[in-house]
Design a protein around this motif. Structure first.
Motif, PDB file in Angstrom:
ATOM      1  N   LYS A  18       0.833  -1.209   0.000  1.00 53.21           N
ATOM      2  CA  LYS A  18       0.000   0.000   0.000  1.00 53.21           C
ATOM      3  C   LYS A  18       0.866   1.256   0.000  1.00 53.21           C
ATOM      4  O   LYS A  18       0.568   2.224  -0.703  1.00 53.21           O
ATOM      5  CB  LYS A  18      -0.929   0.009   1.216  1.00 53.21           C
ATOM      6  N   GLN A  19       1.947   1.231   0.779  1.00 52.43           N
ATOM      7  CA  GLN A  19       2.838   2.386   0.816  1.00 52.43           C
ATOM      8  C   GLN A  19       3.530   2.596  -0.538  1.00 52.43           C
ATOM      9  O   GLN A  19       3.653   3.729  -1.011  1.00 52.43           O
ATOM     10  CB  GLN A  19       3.866   2.220   1.927  1.00 52.43           C
ATOM     11  N   LEU A  20       3.952   1.503  -1.155  1.00 52.07           N
ATOM     12  CA  LEU A  20       4.533   1.606  -2.499  1.00 52.07           C
ATOM     13  C   LEU A  20       3.514   2.126  -3.502  1.00 52.07           C
ATOM     14  O   LEU A  20       3.850   2.908  -4.397  1.00 52.07           O
ATOM     15  CB  LEU A  20       5.045   0.235  -2.955  1.00 52.07           C
ATOM     16  N   PHE A  28       4.176   5.266  -5.910  1.00 55.90           N
ATOM     17  CA  PHE A  28       4.096   5.094  -7.360  1.00 55.90           C
ATOM     18  C   PHE A  28       2.955   5.905  -7.966  1.00 55.90           C
ATOM     19  O   PHE A  28       3.082   6.414  -9.087  1.00 55.90           O
ATOM     20  CB  PHE A  28       3.943   3.620  -7.725  1.00 55.90           C
ATOM     21  N   LEU A  29       1.855   6.026  -7.252  1.00 50.63           N
ATOM     22  CA  LEU A  29       0.733   6.822  -7.752  1.00 50.63           C
ATOM     23  C   LEU A  29       1.137   8.279  -7.931  1.00 50.63           C
ATOM     24  O   LEU A  29       0.870   8.873  -8.983  1.00 50.63           O
ATOM     25  CB  LEU A  29      -0.467   6.715  -6.811  1.00 50.63           C
ATOM     26  N   LEU A  39       3.334  14.795  -3.779  1.00 55.41           N
ATOM     27  CA  LEU A  39       3.327  14.017  -2.545  1.00 55.41           C
ATOM     28  C   LEU A  39       3.541  14.918  -1.338  1.00 55.41           C
ATOM     29  O   LEU A  39       2.876  14.777  -0.310  1.00 55.41           O
ATOM     30  CB  LEU A  39       4.402  12.925  -2.590  1.00 55.41           C
ATOM     31  N   PHE A  40       4.431  15.888  -1.468  1.00 50.32           N
ATOM     32  CA  PHE A  40       4.666  16.841  -0.382  1.00 50.32           C
ATOM     33  C   PHE A  40       3.386  17.600  -0.045  1.00 50.32           C
ATOM     34  O   PHE A  40       3.024  17.738   1.127  1.00 50.32           O
ATOM     35  CB  PHE A  40       5.776  17.830  -0.765  1.00 50.32           C
ATOM     36  N   PHE A  41       2.693  18.106  -1.074  1.00 51.90           N
ATOM     37  CA  PHE A  41       1.451  18.836  -0.821  1.00 51.90           C
ATOM     38  C   PHE A  41       0.385  17.941  -0.208  1.00 51.90           C
ATOM     39  O   PHE A  41      -0.361  18.374   0.669  1.00 51.90           O
ATOM     40  CB  PHE A  41       0.927  19.501  -2.098  1.00 51.90           C
ATOM     41  N   ALA A  42       0.317  16.700  -0.656  1.00 50.54           N
ATOM     42  CA  ALA A  42      -0.663  15.771  -0.090  1.00 50.54           C
ATOM     43  C   ALA A  42      -0.372  15.516   1.390  1.00 50.54           C
ATOM     44  O   ALA A  42      -1.295  15.441   2.210  1.00 50.54           O
ATOM     45  CB  ALA A  42      -0.651  14.460  -0.865  1.00 50.54           C
ATOM     46  N   LEU A  43       0.897  15.413   1.736  1.00 49.97           N
ATOM     47  CA  LEU A  43       1.257  15.223   3.146  1.00 49.97           C
ATOM     48  C   LEU A  43       1.052  16.512   3.943  1.00 49.97           C
ATOM     49  O   LEU A  43       0.563  16.485   5.076  1.00 49.97           O
ATOM     50  CB  LEU A  43       2.708  14.754   3.259  1.00 49.97           C
ATOM     51  N   HIS A  44       1.407  17.638   3.356  1.00 48.81           N
ATOM     52  CA  HIS A  44       1.283  18.919   4.047  1.00 48.81           C
ATOM     53  C   HIS A  44      -0.167  19.269   4.374  1.00 48.81           C
ATOM     54  O   HIS A  44      -0.468  19.728   5.475  1.00 48.81           O
ATOM     55  CB  HIS A  44       1.917  20.030   3.215  1.00 48.81           C
ATOM     56  N   VAL A  54       3.100   6.281   4.033  1.00 49.59           N
ATOM     57  CA  VAL A  54       4.281   6.193   3.159  1.00 49.59           C
ATOM     58  C   VAL A  54       5.585   6.137   3.940  1.00 49.59           C
ATOM     59  O   VAL A  54       6.664   6.105   3.343  1.00 49.59           O
ATOM     60  CB  VAL A  54       4.331   7.380   2.162  1.00 49.59           C
ATOM     61  N   ASP A  55       5.517   6.097   5.248  1.00 47.67           N
ATOM     62  CA  ASP A  55       6.696   6.252   6.088  1.00 47.67           C
ATOM     63  C   ASP A  55       7.743   5.152   5.903  1.00 47.67           C
ATOM     64  O   ASP A  55       8.914   5.434   5.641  1.00 47.67           O
ATOM     65  CB  ASP A  55       6.278   6.333   7.559  1.00 47.67           C
TER      66      ASP A  55
END
Length: 132
Positions: A5-7, A11-12, A40-45, A54-55
């Motif tokens: 799931k994290q991969l 990848f997404l 990915l940064f914005f999605a986490l932020h 994703v850790d």
């Protein structure tokens, strides 16, 4: 299953970055991998995605980052005859850009330090005034 799931998430976002890179290629050339990591940064932020999602895989990827430089090193070795003609110019360019980058980063660090010191000084002055 957790690692898969994290991969998937990594990848997404990489795939989304590649699509976005293709879409804006006529305006500006930005690598899809860079755009994917920005997304990915914005999605986490903005908490659209939790860091726990994703850790583990992200930590493993950064810990083993050297693996990803092997193809670039092989590419340099296979094209060594082309690079041999321009080695002096490349060396000068690398030295100048490293020196400029070190100077630039030093200036930014000094600016940030001065700014934080001013904020800390004004905050401590406000605390002293409130106690008087």
């Amino acid at each position: 299953m957790r690692l898969i799931k994290q991969l998937f998430w990594i990848f997404l976002f990489s795939l989304l970055g590649e699509f976005l890179s293709s879409a804006i290629a006529s305006f500006v050339a930005i690598p899809g991998s860079v755009l994917g990591m920005v997304l990915l940064f914005f999605a986490l932020h903005f908490k659209w995605l939790k860091i726990e999602q994703v850790d583990e895989v992200g930590t493993w990827l950064t810990d083993n980052m050297a693996i990803f430089f092997v193809p670039a090193g092989v590419g340099l070795m296979t094209n060594f005859d082309v690079l041999a003609e321009w080695w002096l110019q490349l060396l000068i360019i690398m030295l100048v850009t490293v020196a400029l980058m070190m100077w630039f980063v030093g200036q930014i660090v000094q600016w940030v330090q001065k700014r934080t010191q001013k904020k800390e000084a004004s905050a401590s002055e406000e605390r002293v005034e409130t106690y008087d």
